[in-house]
Design a protein around this motif. Sequence first.
Motif, PDB file in Angstrom:
ATOM      1  N   THR A 139       1.509 -11.265  45.782  1.00 19.48           N
ATOM      2  CA  THR A 139       2.814 -11.885  46.004  1.00 19.48           C
ATOM      3  C   THR A 139       3.535 -11.305  47.214  1.00 19.48           C
ATOM      4  OG1 THR A 139       3.861 -10.350  44.456  1.00 19.48           O
ATOM      5  CG2 THR A 139       3.135 -12.485  43.574  1.00 19.48           C
ATOM      6  N   ASP A 140       3.186 -10.069  47.577  1.00 19.39           N
ATOM      7  CA  ASP A 140       3.777  -9.439  48.752  1.00 19.39           C
ATOM      8  C   ASP A 140       2.827  -8.351  49.216  1.00 19.39           C
ATOM      9  OD1 ASP A 140       5.701  -8.798  50.736  1.00 19.39           O
ATOM     10  OD2 ASP A 140       6.562  -7.235  49.468  1.00 19.39           O
ATOM     11  N   ILE A 141       2.619  -8.281  50.507  1.00 21.45           N
ATOM     12  CA  ILE A 141       1.763  -7.230  51.059  1.00 21.45           C
ATOM     13  C   ILE A 141       2.319  -6.808  52.403  1.00 21.45           C
ATOM     14  CG2 ILE A 141       0.109  -8.833  52.108  1.00 21.45           C
ATOM     15  CD1 ILE A 141      -2.083  -6.744  51.172  1.00 21.45           C
ATOM     16  N   GLN A 142       2.409  -5.496  52.588  1.00 21.74           N
ATOM     17  CA  GLN A 142       2.924  -4.920  53.819  1.00 21.74           C
ATOM     18  C   GLN A 142       2.098  -3.689  54.120  1.00 21.74           C
ATOM     19  OE1 GLN A 142       7.028  -3.826  53.210  1.00 21.74           O
ATOM     20  NE2 GLN A 142       7.291  -5.400  51.675  1.00 21.74           N
ATOM     21  N   LEU A 143       2.396  -3.050  55.219  1.00 20.03           N
ATOM     22  CA  LEU A 143       1.714  -1.804  55.533  1.00 20.03           C
ATOM     23  C   LEU A 143       1.937  -0.815  54.399  1.00 20.03           C
ATOM     24  CD1 LEU A 143       2.645  -1.403  59.292  1.00 20.03           C
ATOM     25  CD2 LEU A 143       0.467  -2.139  58.342  1.00 20.03           C
ATOM     26  N   GLY A 144       0.854  -0.391  53.761  1.00 20.32           N
ATOM     27  CA  GLY A 144       0.936   0.644  52.737  1.00 20.32           C
ATOM     28  C   GLY A 144       1.247   0.188  51.330  1.00 20.32           C
ATOM     29  N   GLU A 145       1.429  -1.111  51.087  1.00 23.71           N
ATOM     30  CA  GLU A 145       1.844  -1.542  49.753  1.00 23.71           C
ATOM     31  C   GLU A 145       1.456  -2.992  49.499  1.00 23.71           C
ATOM     32  OE1 GLU A 145       5.960  -1.647  47.142  1.00 23.71           O
ATOM     33  OE2 GLU A 145       6.032  -1.119  49.253  1.00 23.71           O
ATOM     34  N   ALA A 146       0.972  -3.236  48.277  1.00 24.12           N
ATOM     35  CA  ALA A 146       0.665  -4.597  47.862  1.00 24.12           C
ATOM     36  C   ALA A 146       1.254  -4.823  46.477  1.00 24.12           C
ATOM     37  CB  ALA A 146      -0.841  -4.823  47.829  1.00 24.12           C
ATOM     38  N   VAL A 147       1.888  -5.969  46.300  1.00 26.89           N
ATOM     39  CA  VAL A 147       2.425  -6.354  44.995  1.00 26.89           C
ATOM     40  C   VAL A 147       1.558  -7.494  44.487  1.00 26.89           C
ATOM     41  CG1 VAL A 147       4.429  -7.243  43.753  1.00 26.89           C
ATOM     42  CG2 VAL A 147       4.754  -5.679  45.687  1.00 26.89           C
ATOM     43  N   VAL A 148       1.009  -7.325  43.291  1.00 30.74           N
ATOM     44  CA  VAL A 148       0.111  -8.329  42.744  1.00 30.74           C
ATOM     45  C   VAL A 148       0.555  -8.761  41.355  1.00 30.74           C
ATOM     46  CG1 VAL A 148      -1.877  -7.476  44.041  1.00 30.74           C
ATOM     47  CG2 VAL A 148      -1.469  -6.614  41.760  1.00 30.74           C
ATOM     48  N   THR A 149       0.134  -9.962  40.988  1.00 34.28           N
ATOM     49  CA  THR A 149       0.343 -10.443  39.624  1.00 34.28           C
ATOM     50  C   THR A 149      -0.997 -10.938  39.101  1.00 34.28           C
ATOM     51  OG1 THR A 149       0.912 -12.662  40.384  1.00 34.28           O
ATOM     52  CG2 THR A 149       2.736 -11.137  40.031  1.00 34.28           C
ATOM     53  N   SER A 150      -1.093 -10.964  37.801  1.00 27.98           N
ATOM     54  CA  SER A 150      -2.324 -11.404  37.170  1.00 27.98           C
ATOM     55  C   SER A 150      -2.004 -11.860  35.755  1.00 27.98           C
ATOM     56  CB  SER A 150      -3.323 -10.248  37.141  1.00 27.98           C
ATOM     57  OG  SER A 150      -4.490 -10.608  36.450  1.00 27.98           O
ATOM     58  N   GLU A 151      -2.774 -12.822  35.260  1.00 27.75           N
ATOM     59  CA  GLU A 151      -2.564 -13.270  33.879  1.00 27.75           C
ATOM     60  C   GLU A 151      -2.876 -12.145  32.911  1.00 27.75           C
ATOM     61  OE1 GLU A 151      -4.238 -17.020  32.789  1.00 27.75           O
ATOM     62  OE2 GLU A 151      -3.605 -17.949  34.669  1.00 27.75           O
ATOM     63  N   ASN A 152      -3.884 -11.357  33.232  1.00 27.24           N
ATOM     64  CA  ASN A 152      -4.258 -10.205  32.413  1.00 27.24           C
ATOM     65  C   ASN A 152      -3.944  -8.936  33.192  1.00 27.24           C
ATOM     66  OD1 ASN A 152      -5.479 -11.970  30.471  1.00 27.24           O
ATOM     67  ND2 ASN A 152      -7.225 -12.150  31.861  1.00 27.24           N
ATOM     68  N   ALA A 153      -3.880  -7.844  32.475  1.00 24.73           N
ATOM     69  CA  ALA A 153      -3.649  -6.568  33.159  1.00 24.73           C
ATOM     70  C   ALA A 153      -4.811  -6.298  34.102  1.00 24.73           C
ATOM     71  CB  ALA A 153      -3.524  -5.440  32.140  1.00 24.73           C
ATOM     72  N   PRO A 154      -4.540  -5.964  35.360  1.00 25.39           N
ATOM     73  CA  PRO A 154      -5.632  -5.722  36.313  1.00 25.39           C
ATOM     74  C   PRO A 154      -6.442  -4.492  35.915  1.00 25.39           C
ATOM     75  CG  PRO A 154      -3.504  -5.260  37.327  1.00 25.39           C
ATOM     76  CD  PRO A 154      -3.226  -5.811  35.962  1.00 25.39           C
ATOM     77  N   ASP A 155      -7.723  -4.553  36.173  1.00 20.70           N
ATOM     78  CA  ASP A 155      -8.617  -3.433  35.933  1.00 20.70           C
ATOM     79  C   ASP A 155      -8.479  -2.483  37.123  1.00 20.70           C
ATOM     80  OD1 ASP A 155     -10.673  -1.630  35.604  1.00 20.70           O
ATOM     81  OD2 ASP A 155     -12.185  -3.152  35.103  1.00 20.70           O
ATOM     82  N   LEU A 156      -7.696  -1.431  36.925  1.00 23.10           N
ATOM     83  CA  LEU A 156      -7.404  -0.510  38.028  1.00 23.10           C
ATOM     84  C   LEU A 156      -8.650   0.190  38.547  1.00 23.10           C
ATOM     85  CD1 LEU A 156      -3.963   1.071  37.068  1.00 23.10           C
ATOM     86  CD2 LEU A 156      -4.455  -0.768  38.672  1.00 23.10           C
ATOM     87  N   SER A 157      -9.647   0.376  37.692  1.00 21.98           N
ATOM     88  CA  SER A 157     -10.872   1.021  38.182  1.00 21.98           C
ATOM     89  C   SER A 157     -11.593   0.119  39.182  1.00 21.98           C
ATOM     90  CB  SER A 157     -11.801   1.392  37.023  1.00 21.98           C
ATOM     91  OG  SER A 157     -12.262   0.235  36.346  1.00 21.98           O
ATOM     92  N   LYS A 158     -11.563  -1.207  38.946  1.00 22.30           N
ATOM     93  CA  LYS A 158     -12.178  -2.142  39.895  1.00 22.30           C
ATOM     94  C   LYS A 158     -11.361  -2.209  41.187  1.00 22.30           C
ATOM     95  CE  LYS A 158     -14.708  -5.134  36.765  1.00 22.30           C
ATOM     96  NZ  LYS A 158     -14.887  -6.469  36.218  1.00 22.30           N
TER      97      LYS A 158
END
Length: 183
Positions: A22-41
């Motif tokens: 939904t938003d991405i800039q130098l050093g940061e990304a904001v994401v959404t997902s229907e399910n909780a994202p798999d942080l290990s992936k």
Amino acid sequence: MVCNRCIKVVKEELEKLDLTVTDIQLGEAVVTSENAPDLSKVKEVLEENGFELLEDKKIKIVEKIKALIVEMVHYKESGEIKTNHSDYLAQELGKDYHYLSSLFSSIENITIEKYIILQKIEKVKELLVYNELTLSEIAYALGYSSVAYLSNQFKQVTGFTPSEFKKLKNHHRKALDKVNRKP
């Protein structure tokens, strides 16, 4: 992420994981997902592309400081930032500059001021290699008070005068995210 190509790669990789950026800039990304994202992936795909997932709040702040400095030095036009560096960083991050400065130094083992100088010197190297601007124009573009001041600082950091550097075959430039590290 320190450049627009980095942003593009991270966005594409996150979207491959079915995350909506939904938003991405130098050093940061904001994401959404229907399910909780798999942080290990997410962590794995970022590391495969030379990035890392920052989970520590203090490290996130330091990375934001670095991204703001890279953006300020490498991507902003001369005079676009009307305040001094400390006020700019404090305003952008909503934190006291003294806190930001001591946090940055404790994690990076370098002061914010020295990091800004190193970034500026990398920008000077880039502009010298392109050979499109005079040293006077480069000094002005990067906010130096004089060509002499730029030349002295350049020599202190690189060991070469700007004219000696231009004559080198190998220009010893660094990736922007490696600027504060030894070769």
